[in-house]
Write a protein that holds these residues in place. Sequence first.
Motif, PDB file in Angstrom:
ATOM      1  N   VAL A 154      -8.827  98.818 -24.155  1.00 16.13           N
ATOM      2  CA  VAL A 154      -8.376  98.052 -25.322  1.00 16.13           C
ATOM      3  C   VAL A 154      -8.640  96.557 -25.142  1.00 16.13           C
ATOM      4  O   VAL A 154      -8.461  95.794 -26.076  1.00 16.13           O
ATOM      5  N   GLY A 155      -9.084  96.149 -23.967  1.00 10.76           N
ATOM      6  CA  GLY A 155      -9.413  94.745 -23.750  1.00 10.76           C
ATOM      7  C   GLY A 155     -10.069  94.521 -22.402  1.00 10.76           C
ATOM      8  O   GLY A 155      -9.747  95.192 -21.427  1.00 10.76           O
ATOM      9  N   VAL A 156     -11.033  93.607 -22.367  1.00  7.71           N
ATOM     10  CA  VAL A 156     -11.694  93.205 -21.126  1.00  7.71           C
ATOM     11  C   VAL A 156     -11.722  91.684 -21.097  1.00  7.71           C
ATOM     12  O   VAL A 156     -12.273  91.051 -21.991  1.00  7.71           O
ATOM     13  N   GLN A 157     -11.096  91.107 -20.073  1.00  5.38           N
ATOM     14  CA  GLN A 157     -11.075  89.654 -19.936  1.00  5.38           C
ATOM     15  C   GLN A 157     -11.736  89.281 -18.611  1.00  5.38           C
ATOM     16  O   GLN A 157     -11.334  89.775 -17.563  1.00  5.38           O
ATOM     17  N   PRO A 158     -12.742  88.401 -18.656  1.00  5.08           N
ATOM     18  CA  PRO A 158     -13.365  87.959 -17.418  1.00  5.08           C
ATOM     19  C   PRO A 158     -12.454  86.998 -16.675  1.00  5.08           C
ATOM     20  O   PRO A 158     -11.738  86.203 -17.284  1.00  5.08           O
ATOM     21  N   GLY A 159     -12.467  87.084 -15.371  1.00  2.00           N
ATOM     22  CA  GLY A 159     -11.696  86.192 -14.518  1.00  2.00           C
ATOM     23  C   GLY A 159     -12.631  85.316 -13.708  1.00  2.00           C
ATOM     24  O   GLY A 159     -13.765  85.053 -14.116  1.00  2.00           O
ATOM     25  N   PRO A 160     -12.186  84.919 -12.517  1.00  2.00           N
ATOM     26  CA  PRO A 160     -13.001  84.010 -11.696  1.00  2.00           C
ATOM     27  C   PRO A 160     -14.196  84.723 -11.055  1.00  2.00           C
ATOM     28  O   PRO A 160     -14.247  85.949 -10.966  1.00  2.00           O
ATOM     29  N   ASP A 161     -15.151  83.915 -10.608  1.00  2.00           N
ATOM     30  CA  ASP A 161     -16.304  84.431  -9.883  1.00  2.00           C
ATOM     31  C   ASP A 161     -15.893  84.849  -8.476  1.00  2.00           C
ATOM     32  O   ASP A 161     -14.958  84.299  -7.901  1.00  2.00           O
ATOM     33  N   ILE A 162     -16.623  85.809  -7.924  1.00  2.00           N
ATOM     34  CA  ILE A 162     -16.462  86.204  -6.534  1.00  2.00           C
ATOM     35  C   ILE A 162     -17.614  85.551  -5.775  1.00  2.00           C
ATOM     36  O   ILE A 162     -18.777  85.713  -6.139  1.00  2.00           O
ATOM     37  N   ARG A 163     -17.266  84.789  -4.743  1.00  2.50           N
ATOM     38  CA  ARG A 163     -18.287  84.082  -3.962  1.00  2.50           C
ATOM     39  C   ARG A 163     -18.267  84.584  -2.527  1.00  2.50           C
ATOM     40  O   ARG A 163     -17.226  84.931  -1.997  1.00  2.50           O
ATOM     41  N   ASP A 164     -19.454  84.608  -1.906  1.00  2.00           N
ATOM     42  CA  ASP A 164     -19.555  85.122  -0.544  1.00  2.00           C
ATOM     43  C   ASP A 164     -20.773  84.502   0.138  1.00  2.00           C
ATOM     44  O   ASP A 164     -21.562  83.790  -0.486  1.00  2.00           O
ATOM     45  N   GLU A 165     -20.922  84.799   1.416  1.00  2.00           N
ATOM     46  CA  GLU A 165     -22.111  84.407   2.163  1.00  2.00           C
ATOM     47  C   GLU A 165     -23.139  85.521   2.017  1.00  2.00           C
ATOM     48  O   GLU A 165     -22.806  86.700   2.085  1.00  2.00           O
ATOM     49  N   VAL A 166     -24.405  85.141   1.830  1.00  2.58           N
ATOM     50  CA  VAL A 166     -25.470  86.117   1.624  1.00  2.58           C
ATOM     51  C   VAL A 166     -26.648  85.739   2.508  1.00  2.58           C
ATOM     52  O   VAL A 166     -27.041  84.578   2.567  1.00  2.58           O
ATOM     53  N   TRP A 167     -27.231  86.723   3.193  1.00  2.00           N
ATOM     54  CA  TRP A 167     -28.424  86.477   3.992  1.00  2.00           C
ATOM     55  C   TRP A 167     -29.605  86.178   3.079  1.00  2.00           C
ATOM     56  O   TRP A 167     -29.733  86.745   1.991  1.00  2.00           O
ATOM     57  N   SER A 168     -30.489  85.294   3.522  1.00  2.00           N
ATOM     58  CA  SER A 168     -31.698  84.993   2.769  1.00  2.00           C
ATOM     59  C   SER A 168     -32.606  86.221   2.771  1.00  2.00           C
ATOM     60  O   SER A 168     -32.434  87.139   3.580  1.00  2.00           O
ATOM     61  N   ALA A 169     -33.598  86.226   1.894  1.00  2.00           N
ATOM     62  CA  ALA A 169     -34.491  87.377   1.773  1.00  2.00           C
ATOM     63  C   ALA A 169     -35.258  87.642   3.068  1.00  2.00           C
ATOM     64  O   ALA A 169     -35.523  88.789   3.414  1.00  2.00           O
ATOM     65  N   ASP A 170     -35.585  86.596   3.818  1.00  2.00           N
ATOM     66  CA  ASP A 170     -36.317  86.790   5.067  1.00  2.00           C
ATOM     67  C   ASP A 170     -35.391  87.083   6.252  1.00  2.00           C
ATOM     68  O   ASP A 170     -35.843  87.347   7.359  1.00  2.00           O
ATOM     69  N   GLY A 171     -34.067  87.033   6.023  1.00  2.00           N
ATOM     70  CA  GLY A 171     -33.097  87.347   7.057  1.00  2.00           C
ATOM     71  C   GLY A 171     -32.907  86.267   8.101  1.00  2.00           C
ATOM     72  O   GLY A 171     -32.303  86.496   9.138  1.00  2.00           O
ATOM     73  N   ASP A 172     -33.444  85.079   7.840  1.00  2.00           N
ATOM     74  CA  ASP A 172     -33.369  83.995   8.819  1.00  2.00           C
ATOM     75  C   ASP A 172     -32.162  83.083   8.648  1.00  2.00           C
ATOM     76  O   ASP A 172     -31.803  82.363   9.576  1.00  2.00           O
ATOM     77  N   SER A 173     -31.559  83.088   7.485  1.00  2.00           N
ATOM     78  CA  SER A 173     -30.452  82.158   7.261  1.00  2.00           C
ATOM     79  C   SER A 173     -29.418  82.766   6.318  1.00  2.00           C
ATOM     80  O   SER A 173     -29.675  83.755   5.648  1.00  2.00           O
ATOM     81  N   ILE A 174     -28.265  82.141   6.318  1.00  2.00           N
ATOM     82  CA  ILE A 174     -27.185  82.585   5.448  1.00  2.00           C
ATOM     83  C   ILE A 174     -26.965  81.525   4.378  1.00  2.00           C
ATOM     84  O   ILE A 174     -26.838  80.339   4.679  1.00  2.00           O
ATOM     85  N   ARG A 175     -26.940  81.969   3.141  1.00  2.95           N
ATOM     86  CA  ARG A 175     -26.591  81.074   2.030  1.00  2.95           C
ATOM     87  C   ARG A 175     -25.110  81.237   1.789  1.00  2.95           C
ATOM     88  O   ARG A 175     -24.603  82.344   1.655  1.00  2.95           O
TER      89      ARG A 175
END
Length: 100
Positions: free
Chosen positions: A65-86
Motif C-alpha cells: 500500500v506504500g513504498v517510501q525511499p529512505g537513506p542510501d546504503i554506503r560501503d567499501e567496494v573493490w575496484s574492477a582490477d582488484g587493486d584498491s578499495i573505493r
Amino acid sequence: MKNITIATATAAALTGAVLGLAAPAAAAPSAGGNADATISQLEDQGNRVIVNRLSDAPLSQATVVGVQPGPDIRDEVWSADGDSIRQNVITGKVYYVDVR
C-alpha cells in the motif's frame, strides 16, 4: 562571431557532460503489487527493506500500500582490477514498504 561560436560550443559540451553523467535510477515499485514479490525485487537489487505490516496477512497474500525511499546504503567496494578499495560508494538504498 568567434565569441558566439565558443559560447555555443561550451554550452553544448556542458549539456552533454551533464546528461552523460546522469545515471539511470532504478524505479521503486509502486503500491498495489504483491508484497512478497515487491520485497524480493527490492532486495535482489541490493536494497534493504523494512516492512510495516498493517494487517496479519502473510506476505504471500499481502498487498503493498506504500513504498517510501529512505537513506542510501554506503560501503567499501573493490575496484574492477582488484587493486584498491573505493570508500563511501552507494551500494543500495533503504526502502520502507507498507503492506496490508
